[in-house]
Each structure stands twice: as C-alpha cells, then as structure tokens.
Design a protein around this motif. Structure first.
Motif, PDB file in Angstrom:
ATOM      1  N   PRO A  78     -45.659 -35.348 -11.361  1.00 49.70           N
ATOM      2  CA  PRO A  78     -45.127 -34.797 -12.498  1.00 49.70           C
ATOM      3  C   PRO A  78     -44.216 -34.430 -12.520  1.00 49.70           C
ATOM      4  O   PRO A  78     -44.245 -33.975 -11.559  1.00 49.70           O
ATOM      5  CB  PRO A  78     -46.282 -35.333 -14.092  1.00 49.70           C
ATOM      6  CG  PRO A  78     -47.423 -34.603 -12.830  1.00 49.70           C
ATOM      7  CD  PRO A  78     -46.938 -35.754 -11.650  1.00 49.70           C
ATOM      8  N   ASP A 115     -40.632 -37.828 -13.552  1.00 52.78           N
ATOM      9  CA  ASP A 115     -41.492 -37.951 -15.349  1.00 52.78           C
ATOM     10  C   ASP A 115     -39.739 -37.988 -16.275  1.00 52.78           C
ATOM     11  O   ASP A 115     -38.912 -38.660 -14.713  1.00 52.78           O
ATOM     12  CB  ASP A 115     -41.250 -36.220 -15.231  1.00 52.78           C
ATOM     13  CG  ASP A 115     -42.157 -35.733 -16.674  1.00 52.78           C
ATOM     14  OD1 ASP A 115     -43.840 -35.668 -16.466  1.00 52.78           O
ATOM     15  OD2 ASP A 115     -41.707 -35.956 -17.714  1.00 52.78           O
ATOM     16  N   PRO A 170     -43.985 -31.643 -19.867  1.00 53.21           N
ATOM     17  CA  PRO A 170     -43.228 -31.966 -19.011  1.00 53.21           C
ATOM     18  C   PRO A 170     -41.795 -31.870 -19.880  1.00 53.21           C
ATOM     19  O   PRO A 170     -41.817 -31.611 -21.194  1.00 53.21           O
ATOM     20  CB  PRO A 170     -43.429 -33.012 -19.088  1.00 53.21           C
ATOM     21  CG  PRO A 170     -44.812 -33.860 -19.232  1.00 53.21           C
ATOM     22  CD  PRO A 170     -45.484 -32.477 -19.139  1.00 53.21           C
TER      23      PRO A 170
END
Lengths: 609, 187
Positions: A118, A80, A255
């Motif tokens: 992620p 990420d 995120p």
C-alpha cells in the motif's frame, strides 16, 4: 551452519540480546541473508530467551519481512489509489513481463521478487516502486523495461538512480529520485530559522513555561486526531517515573499522505530540535524516531543530521550548555504495517512485538514505551515547535481559525495540475484549495485518507479545512468526473481488511463483510437491505474496536454514500426475488465440481461403469 | 403470515444443512421443557419428527449449517419459500463454520486428497464418487445469508439451550430479547 549461528549471535549481541530490539535484529538478519531463515529463529530462541512461536508472532506481522528466500532484488510496487490514478495497471503488467514472474512470487532464478504494497508516501510522483527499498518514481513501462534489463545485466542498483530530485526545495544531499514538490510555504515553514534558535529560547524558560507556551499556541496533533500537544505534554510531565521518552511518529501510512517525507528531508533539524524541546518539557533524555521502512532511503541522511546536531551540542550532554539536560535520539525502523501509526501499536512494535494496539487507558503518557511515560507526536507537530518557541505561542495562534490555530501541510495528489505539498492556514475553503492546486473538474476529494471523508467537491466548496468542519490530517486525493469512485472506495476497504491487526473480531471480520457487500453492490446484485447491512456492520466495528482503524474503517463507504447517494442507488437491484440472494448463482457454483470430475475421473470409470 | 392452525400454535420447522447436528442437540438440551415446547409450538418439517415435506407454512424456520452442496441450496430455498421468519442458527449457518475450512483451497484439491490420494484409496481404481443421486459440491461453503434472505441470527457453536428457548419463547410473545454478553463480547 556454524557460521550462520555465529552471525546471528553477534547480531543479537549487538543489541545486548535485548528482545525489545527484535525489529532491528530482524532487519539486520534480513539485510545479511535476504530473508529471515527458520534456523536463525532457533539461534535467537537461545540468545534472546524467547520461543520460536513468539519470534514468528512478530516476524509474520510485518509485510517487509520475508520468511522464505526472496529475490536478489525485491520490487515493491505501490498499488494504492494515487498509483492507480496514474497508470498502475500498465506498470504492474510491465514488471510481470520483464521479470518473468507473477506478483507475490520470486522468479525462477531468484533475481527478482515481485510484491505489492500500500501507499509508500510518493503519491505526488506515481507510479512508484521500491526496489530493495530504493524508490523509483514516475515509472513508465519503458522505464520498467530498462531498470529490469540493467539489473539483470549486473548493474548496481544505486547507479540506476540517475536523477536526484528536482524542482523547488529538492534536496541534493539525500541522493534519491524522490523530489520534494513543495508548492507553497506558509508563515511557519516558510520562515527562515537557524538551527537551535527555538531550543535555546526554550532552555531559558522552565519546562512548565515551555508547556504553557505550546498550550498558548493551541498546537494540536498533526497526525489527524488533533489532540492538544501542550495538554499531552503536561500529562506526561505529571506522570510518575524518572525515565520518560519522546517518540516521533514517522510511520506516515495514511494512503495519500507524504508531507512527513518532506519535513524529514527538508526540515530534519527542526524536527530533531522539536524532539529535544519536547524532551526538555516532559523531562525525557531519550528520543526515538519511529520511521516507516518505506523511508529507509533516508537513513544515512538522517543519521548524518543527528551527527551534525550532536556536534553542535543540540543533542548530547548538557544540551546548549544547559547543565543537567541531556538528550539524544535514535532511529527505529518499522517493517510495513499501517496500524503501527496508532500510537500504542507503535510502542508495541518498538518493543519488538506485533503492532497490536493496546487497550486504553492507561494512555502512553502514563504507561508507554517499556512501561515508562511516553509522549508520541507526529513529525509535523514536532517540526513546528522551534518556530513556535522562537516566536511565541501567541504568534502561532494568530494563524488559522479560533479552534484550530496554526498551519497545516497538505499532501495533494490525484487529478490536479500541481500535486505536491502545500502549507496552508487552517480555515481555507475547499474552493480556495481546489483553485490553489489546479483541480479544474474535481468531482470528489478524499480528505485525510480513507479514514477521513470522501467529499463531493462541488457541493462542499464553502466547507473549511479545520477541526471544527472538515478535519484535514494531511492527505488530499482528488478525483475527476471520469473516475469510477466506488472502485477506489473498494480499494480503501480492502486496505483496511489487509491492515487490520485482527485482535478485535468485529474489525477483522466486519471489514470483510463491508467490502464484500460493496462488491455485491458494484456487481448489481445488492438490494437496499445489503446497503443497510453495511451501515449496521460499520456501526458494530466502530463501536467495538480498540483503535482508530476499526473506529474509522467504515468511512470510505459511509462518507461516499452520504455525499454521492446516487452512485449507490442506481446500482441497487430491486427486481430480483428479495427472498433469494441475487449474487448466488447455483449453476456457476457447481462448475468446479463438474470440472474436477471430468479432469480426475477417466471416462467410463465413474460409478455407473 | 402463515394460516393459523386449528390449535392456534406457532408452527416451527428445523433443518440441518452442512452442520453437525450439534445445534439440534443443543435444542434438545432444553431438557424437560421439551414438554412445554410441544404445548407451545407445532413442529412441522424437522429431523426431530422426520416430516420430509412442509404440510403447512411455518412461522419460524431454524436453519443449522451452511451450504456445501446443491442439495443444501435447494433445501434452504425450500425453507425460505415456506417460512415467514428464517433464523440462521449457529456458527456454520452464520459463517460457514468448520466445513468452510476447505474454502481456502480449490475444491479439486480437496476431492483429490479425500478420494484419490487418501491412504485407503485403492491404487488405480479410486475415483471421485458421482451419481445423479449424489449432491454436487459447491465451489466453496456458503453461509446461509449469502444464498437467501435471513431474518435473524443465533450465534454460538452451538447456541446454548437457553438461547434456543429464549428465542422461541420471545417469538410467541412477539418481543425481542437481549443476547447474553458472553455471546457478543470480543475483547
């Protein structure tokens, strides 16, 4: 084979052959075999009375489940943005070199499997990776080398976790390298409170009074959407049905967000107590913590806390002496899917299915888990409850702004001196925020993750963090002037492409179109029409998707364009013949064919010969 | 704009690239309205009348199929140069469609499977056909809008005869029309 059959059967029996517990069953099988063998599905088909196709439907959805043999050590490296800002590339290369295999595969001798994932909720201590779901933080190429060598030499994984957290608020019990990094506490989480105080106060009132108190506090959901908590509860309390559920959404996947990680490690008692308060308010006896697999390292710790709370009668039968109020909590693990943070997808997942959001209405408060009325609240929302019930709703309403009362935990990462978690009062300006975290040359801030807004830091200094202005869900990623902002916007679009569940065609296809058009812009092949095309698609995806993922997936491009139009405009190609698409290169696109002829047809053996 | 014809009828051209001619079949499915079609439009380059080269500029070009080889690209560009309005017709033109199934694997693997490892390939003598007269395959199948600017899209596999008819008649009336709900409903 017989042995395996018995093993699988006994796992299924452990969960009473209940197909809604499929997530737990798959985790148990994977823990045993390292992956979920096809033969196991054949056994489950009989035990659970569902088809292999249905089993695979669930299995294939979650990226932490393996359908083929994986490594003895599966390494999930965070790819990420927060990791990219801290040197992800070098760590990626180091793992490939040291493990002698490529990402997305298992090495020849089966020792290591390399995968990308992620955001794993460690943005304040990147680059980080999970090795068999054990977090390794602040990686350097040298550390990677040492870790891989030690594992190859037969050292235990747990033994490699040499240092248990550090700094203020580091929790020693949890035995992980992850540190809490609490930088600032505010009036709510900063208050010392003894376990059970808020719940005891609640039990003196009627459930209706508890709901009123929460309404008075003006508490709104802390997951990002900001729905009124008291109102949600009153709908659920009013819904027909004798069995109701309280679900804590701990699938923190946006995120850059990691504040729930801190709540669960530093304030687990308050969280579980908050769930009990919610249970009392809506009339539920069962609470479920839906915990993302990335946080599996907390499992023993949290189970231990639940045990303590049962011993203190904060959970169990006749809670704190309140006759007839029984409440207990179990932990349900996810297996890697961002969309499961959407509440109806989360329910589907808890029922052992793919995390496909449901069509609403009906809302979960009426038809939720197993068809029963269900309240789903964010970790931070629930953990604030004991404080609110102890001190009263009007106390809480005194913090923050008129329309967004209370405090907020922010997860701060990226280009700043002090990444970590901050409790702020709503209404803080961007100027104050940047000074607080030590971001001296902030260029852009991604507020509330990719589904939020990418703001121009210097032009937004007076904007306020609250629902009526700049909605702050928790994630704050800071970029300085040297960063290629569109590269990260491109990552965010890829994130949505990968995490779309695929049920709505516009989201499944439209995100790809937007991402590809952004690539075209970055390559200098796009014109104004391509840019307009992104916005047109963004509108279609937002209008026609079932859930919040599709509703917000255009935001990285739309908001970065709004706040940094020049970044885009300077890349547009206004010279090439507008009738042709500048990104298409005929010569390059036939190269593969020429190579195939050369490599496959021996000289002198083509048709002319 | 195209120069007005003697009969003052809008000029239409059609082509099938990497498609199956299904869209053209659907166009012909307008049944007896084909007579009206001839009254309303002048058909220039099209497989229907077998005119190979544009003899005049067209108002509307209908493109079926995406681009799977270099000849498709050249023809599509030729259309783009000679049509005022270019319409991408059907799933293949719009998305690549069935031919684009090969996009998931490298071109070389497809060719080896089709020509060298095929059960009917003669052992030791099979080759990947090549002649300068044969088009070269592209690395993947491209939808038309990735090669040239496209003005409008007609979704469907194929778009129904009604959609063709409504599209063409709205063009001459100079007005838009609403796509049927079935074509744009996803959930």
């Amino acid at each position: 084979m017989v042995r395996m059959k018995n093993q699988i059967q006994s796992i299924a029996e452990k969960y009473s052959n209940d197909r809604t517990r499929l997530m737990d069953i798959f985790w148990d099988i994977q823990d045993l075999h390292g992956y979920i063998p096809h033969k196991a599905l054949r056994v489950l088909e009989e035990s659970l009375d569902i088809s292999t196709a249905d089993l695979r439907e669930t299995l294939s959805f979650y990226h932490f489940f393996h359908e083929s043999p994986s490594g003895k050590f599966n390494i999930y490296l965070n790819k990420d943005v927060a990791s990219q800002l801290k040197g992800h590339e070098a760590i990626y290369a180091a793992f490939e070199t040291e493990c002698n295999c490529k990402f997305g595969s298992v090495c020849m001798d089966g020792t290591f499997g390399l995968f990308e994932t992620p955001c794993i909720g460690l943005s304040d201590q990147e680059p980080a990776a999970l090795i068999n779901l054990v977090p390794f933080t602040n990686l350097t190429p040298q550390k990677v080398k040492d870790i891989v060598a030690a594992l190859r030499a037969g050292k235990e994984l747990a033994a490699l976790v040499e240092q248990y957290g550090y700094g203020d608020g580091a929790n020693q019990q949890i035995k992980t390298m992850v540190c809490s990094n609490i930088r600032q506490l505010g009036p709510v989480f900063g208050e010392k409170i003894s376990t059970g105080e808020g719940l005891a106060q609640s039990l003196k009132s009627t459930p209706e009074q508890v709901i009123e108190e929460v309404k008075t506090a003006g508490l709104r959901g802390r997951g990002g959407a900001g729905f009124g908590t008291g109102m949600k509860w009153s709908f659920c309390r009013a819904a027909k049905g004798s069995t109701k559920y309280v679900v804590c959404n701990a699938d923190e996947g946006e995120p850059g967000t990691f504040k729930d990680r801190i709540v669960m490690t530093e304030y687990p008692e308050q969280l579980f107590e908050g769930m009990a308060i919610a249970g009392y308010a809506i009339g539920a006896q069962q609470g479920i913590l839906y915990l993302r697999a990335e946080y599996k390292y907390m499992q023993d710790y949290l189970e231990g806390k639940l045990k303590d709370l049962r011993a203190k009668n904060i959970l169990g039968q006749n809670v704190l002496g309140k006759s007839g109020f029984n409440f207990d909590i179990r932990i349900q693990f996810g297996a890697g899917a961002y969309v499961c943070g959407e509440e109806s997808a989360l329910i589907e997942s808890m029922e052992g299915k793919r995390g496909t959001p449901r069509v609403k209405p009906p809302f979960p408060v009426e038809v939720g888990y197993l068809g029963c009325p269900t309240v789903i609240n964010n970790v931070e929302t629930l953990a604030a409850l004991p404080y609110i019930l102890k001190n009263g709703g009007s106390w809480y309403k005194g913090f923050g702004t008129e329309k967004t009362p209370g405090t907020k935990l922010l997860s701060v990462s990226g280009d700043c001196e002090k990444p970590g978690v901050y409790e702020i009062e709503f209404g803080m300006t961007v100027r104050e925020f940047l000074a607080m975290v030590g971001a001296k040359d902030a260029y852009a801030v991604q507020v509330s993750g990719p589904s939020g807004e990418c703001i121009n830091a210097q032009q937004s200094l007076d904007r306020k963090l609250c629902h009526e202005d700049l909605s702050a869900g928790g994630s704050m990623i800071i970029f300085n002037k040297d960063r290629d902002l569109l590269k990260y916007m491109r990552y965010f679009m890829t994130f949505f492409v990968e995490e779309s569940c695929g049920i709505c065609v516009p989201c499944r296809a439209g995100n790809i179109v937007m991402r590809n058009n952004l690539d075209k812009i970055r390559a200098g092949h796009a014109n104004q029409e391509d840019l307009d095309n992104i916005f047109a698609w963004g509108q279609i995806v937002a209008d026609t998707s079932r859930c919040g993922l599709g509703a917000t997936s255009r935001n990285p491009i739309v908001s970065s364009f709004k706040n940094f139009p020049d970044l885009y405009k300077k890349l547009l190609d206004e010279k090439t013949n507008p009738l042709y698409d500048a990104s298409f290169n005929l010569e390059a696109s036939v190269e593969d064919f020429d190579r195939a002829l050369k490599e496959q047809n021996q000289i002198g053996r083509n048709v002319h010969a | 704009m195209a120069e007005q014809t003697a009969s003052n009828k809008p000029v239409v051209a059609t082509i099938s690239l990497a498609g199956c001619f299904g869209c053209h079949m659907s166009l012909l499915d307008i049944d007896d309205r084909i007579v009206q079609f001839i009254d309303l439009f002048e058909l220039n380059k099209s497989p229907v009348n077998d005119i190979k080269k544009f003899t005049k500029r067209a108002h509307v070009g209908l493109v079926e199929g995406g681009c799977c080889n270099d000849e498709n690209v050249k023809v599509l560009r030729y259309f783009r140069e000679n049509c005022d309005v270019l319409v991408s017709v059907g799933a293949c033109a719009g998305n690549g469609g069935l031919p684009a199934l090969r996009n998931k694997m490298p071109l070389q693997e497809c060719l080896v499977e089709a020509y060298l490892d095929a059960p009917t390939a003669e052992l030791g003598k099979a080759i990947i056909p090549y002649d300068e007269e044969l088009p070269k395959l592209l690395d993947r199948v491209y939808p038309c809008h990735e090669v040239v600017k496209i003005d409008y899209y007609m979704p469907g596999c194929p778009p129904s005869a009604e959609v063709f008819w409504d599209t063409l008649t709205s063009v001459i009336k100079g007005q838009g029309f609403d796509l049927p709900v079935e074509l744009i409903k996803y959930d």
